[in-house]
Write an enzyme that holds these catalytic residues in place. Structure first.
Site, short mmCIF file in Angstrom:
data_model
loop_
_atom_site.label_atom_id
_atom_site.label_comp_id
_atom_site.label_asym_id
_atom_site.label_seq_id
_atom_site.Cartn_x
_atom_site.Cartn_y
_atom_site.Cartn_z
N TYR A 160 0.85 -1.20 0.00
CA TYR A 160 0.00 0.00 0.00
C TYR A 160 0.88 1.25 0.00
CZ TYR A 160 -3.65 3.33 1.44
OH TYR A 160 -4.53 4.40 1.50
P1 NAP Z 1 -13.55 3.35 1.07
O1 NAP Z 1 -14.74 3.88 1.76
O2 NAP Z 1 -13.22 1.91 1.15
O3 NAP Z 1 -13.63 3.82 -0.45
C1 NAP Z 1 -12.90 3.22 -1.49
C2 NAP Z 1 -13.63 3.56 -2.78
O4 NAP Z 1 -12.86 3.06 -3.89
C3 NAP Z 1 -15.01 2.92 -2.86
O5 NAP Z 1 -15.91 3.85 -3.42
C4 NAP Z 1 -14.80 1.75 -3.81
O6 NAP Z 1 -16.01 1.52 -4.53
C5 NAP Z 1 -13.72 2.33 -4.74
N1 NAP Z 1 -12.96 1.30 -5.43
C6 NAP Z 1 -12.17 0.34 -4.89
N2 NAP Z 1 -11.66 -0.44 -5.87
C7 NAP Z 1 -12.14 0.05 -7.05
C8 NAP Z 1 -11.99 -0.32 -8.40
N3 NAP Z 1 -11.23 -1.36 -8.77
N4 NAP Z 1 -12.64 0.41 -9.36
C9 NAP Z 1 -13.42 1.47 -9.01
N5 NAP Z 1 -13.60 1.86 -7.73
C10 NAP Z 1 -12.97 1.16 -6.76
O7 NAP Z 1 -12.23 4.07 1.63
P2 NAP Z 1 -11.75 5.58 1.62
O8 NAP Z 1 -10.95 5.74 2.85
O9 NAP Z 1 -12.84 6.52 1.34
O10 NAP Z 1 -10.70 5.54 0.41
C11 NAP Z 1 -10.68 6.52 -0.62
C12 NAP Z 1 -9.23 6.79 -0.99
O11 NAP Z 1 -8.56 7.40 0.11
C13 NAP Z 1 -8.42 5.56 -1.33
O12 NAP Z 1 -7.58 5.83 -2.44
C14 NAP Z 1 -7.58 5.34 -0.09
O13 NAP Z 1 -6.38 4.62 -0.35
C15 NAP Z 1 -7.32 6.76 0.32
N6 NAP Z 1 -6.93 6.97 1.71
C16 NAP Z 1 -7.75 6.66 2.73
C17 NAP Z 1 -7.35 6.90 4.03
C18 NAP Z 1 -8.22 6.58 5.21
O14 NAP Z 1 -7.74 6.63 6.35
N7 NAP Z 1 -9.50 6.28 5.01
C19 NAP Z 1 -6.09 7.47 4.28
C20 NAP Z 1 -5.28 7.78 3.20
C21 NAP Z 1 -5.70 7.54 1.92
P3 NAP Z 1 -16.54 0.13 -5.12
O15 NAP Z 1 -16.19 -0.93 -4.12
O16 NAP Z 1 -18.01 0.37 -5.26
O17 NAP Z 1 -15.87 -0.02 -6.43
#
Ligand code: NAP
Length: 256
Positions: A160
């Site tokens: 990651y």
């Molecule tokens: P989340 O609620 O799990 O959201 C992830 C999103 O990505 C979902 O809408 C999922 O939708 C989509 N997704 C996953 N695989 C996909 C694919 N192959 N094609 C299209 N869509 C896909 O988590 P989140 O925290 O909001 O994550 C959003 C971003 O923030 C990510 O890039 C994550 O790495 C980053 N991030 C999060 C955190 C944190 O603490 N939450 C910290 C740093 C960075 P579907 O399953 O419907 O496709």
């Protein structure tokens, strides 16, 4: 109801990973700031509901079911935005996947492949087609979601961390390459943010989540809206001289 005014008024924005977490918050935030939003992810039911909710506020919203790992599906999402709304002004490439929290030698190839395909190839696939559309439209703004894990390492998430470092590399390269074409490309680096991804990380040990939050400078995780607001600002003309940057949205985590 008249469409909302704001810093993104009149802009057509594609948001990937819009079915939950930061992306779902972005759908509401971008629309509130005046954008027409096109929501992309794999879960159609969630996108449909969210697009309906956004339209109820008076903003324009549509959705495209797309797996960002597939270049053809990424191309179609961009094409849907341009076909339905006439152009693409901005994109928030936010779709992402995590790995189970485990030491590097205990993670398998499937975990590595999933994050590289989703987080790196996904951003690559989307940017290629978005840039093509933006060149045709005379410019635009792209924001890619990296992570504090793209700036500094932490243990038990090696693939990651590598994938999120790569997102910053892609962001900088594209920013330099397209600056003269009026396309700005930036990344955000969120710290711990309340979402399904984080719920999964802490599923086996609910106390670990609260403990992790308390160890941060602000002693809390971000609300997804706080992260979405930063992406919205970077997509707006208010950030007109910001390109190639990675903005930490981490409550001070990487300043420590
Ligand atoms: P989340 O609620 O799990 O959201 C992830 C999103 O990505 C979902 O809408 C999922 O939708 C989509 N997704 C996953 N695989 C996909 C694919 N192959 N094609 C299209 N869509 C896909 O988590 P989140 O925290 O909001 O994550 C959003 C971003 O923030 C990510 O890039 C994550 O790495 C980053 N991030 C999060 C955190 C944190 O603490 N939450 C910290 C740093 C960075 P579907 O399953 O419907 O496709």
């Amino acid at each position: 109801m008249s469409p909302p005014a704001g810093p993104l008024a009149g802009k057509v924005v594609l948001i990937t990973g819009a079915s939950s977490g930061i992306g779902a918050a972005a759908a509401a935030v971008f629309a509130r700031h005046g954008a027409t939003v096109v929501l992309a992810a794999r879960r159609a039911d969630r996108l449909r509901e969210l697009a309906r909710a956004v339209r109820r506020t008076g903003a324009e919203a549509s959705y495209s079911v797309a797996d960002v790992r597939c270049t053809e599906q990424a191309r179609r999402a961009v094409q849907d935005a341009v076909g339905r709304h006439g152009r693409l002004d901005a994109a928030f490439n936010n779709a992402g996947a995590g790995v189970p929290k485990r030491p590097l030698h205990l993670l398998d190839d499937a975990a590595y492949d999933l994050v590289m395909e989703t987080n790196v190839r996904g951003v690559w696939n989307c940017m290629r087609h978005e840039i093509t559309a933006m060149l045709a439209g005379g410019g635009g703004a792209i924001v890619n979601t990296s992570s504090v894990g793209g700036l500094v390492a932490s243990s038990a998430a090696a693939p990651y961390i590598a994938s999120k470092h790569a997102v910053i590399g892609l962001t900088k390269a594209a920013a330099v390459e397209y600056a003269a074409h009026h396309i700005r490309v930036n990344a955000i680096a969120p710290g711990l943010t309340r979402s399904e991804m984080v719920d999964e990380w802490f599923a086996t040990s609910p106390d670990a989540g609260e403990k992790a939050y308390r160890s941060l400078p602000q002693q809390r995780a971000a609300d997804p809206e706080e992260v979405a607001e930063t992406a919205a600002w970077l997509c707006s003309d208010r950030a007109s001289f910001v390109t190639g940057a990675t903005l930490a949205v981490d409550g001070g985590r990487t300043a420590w």
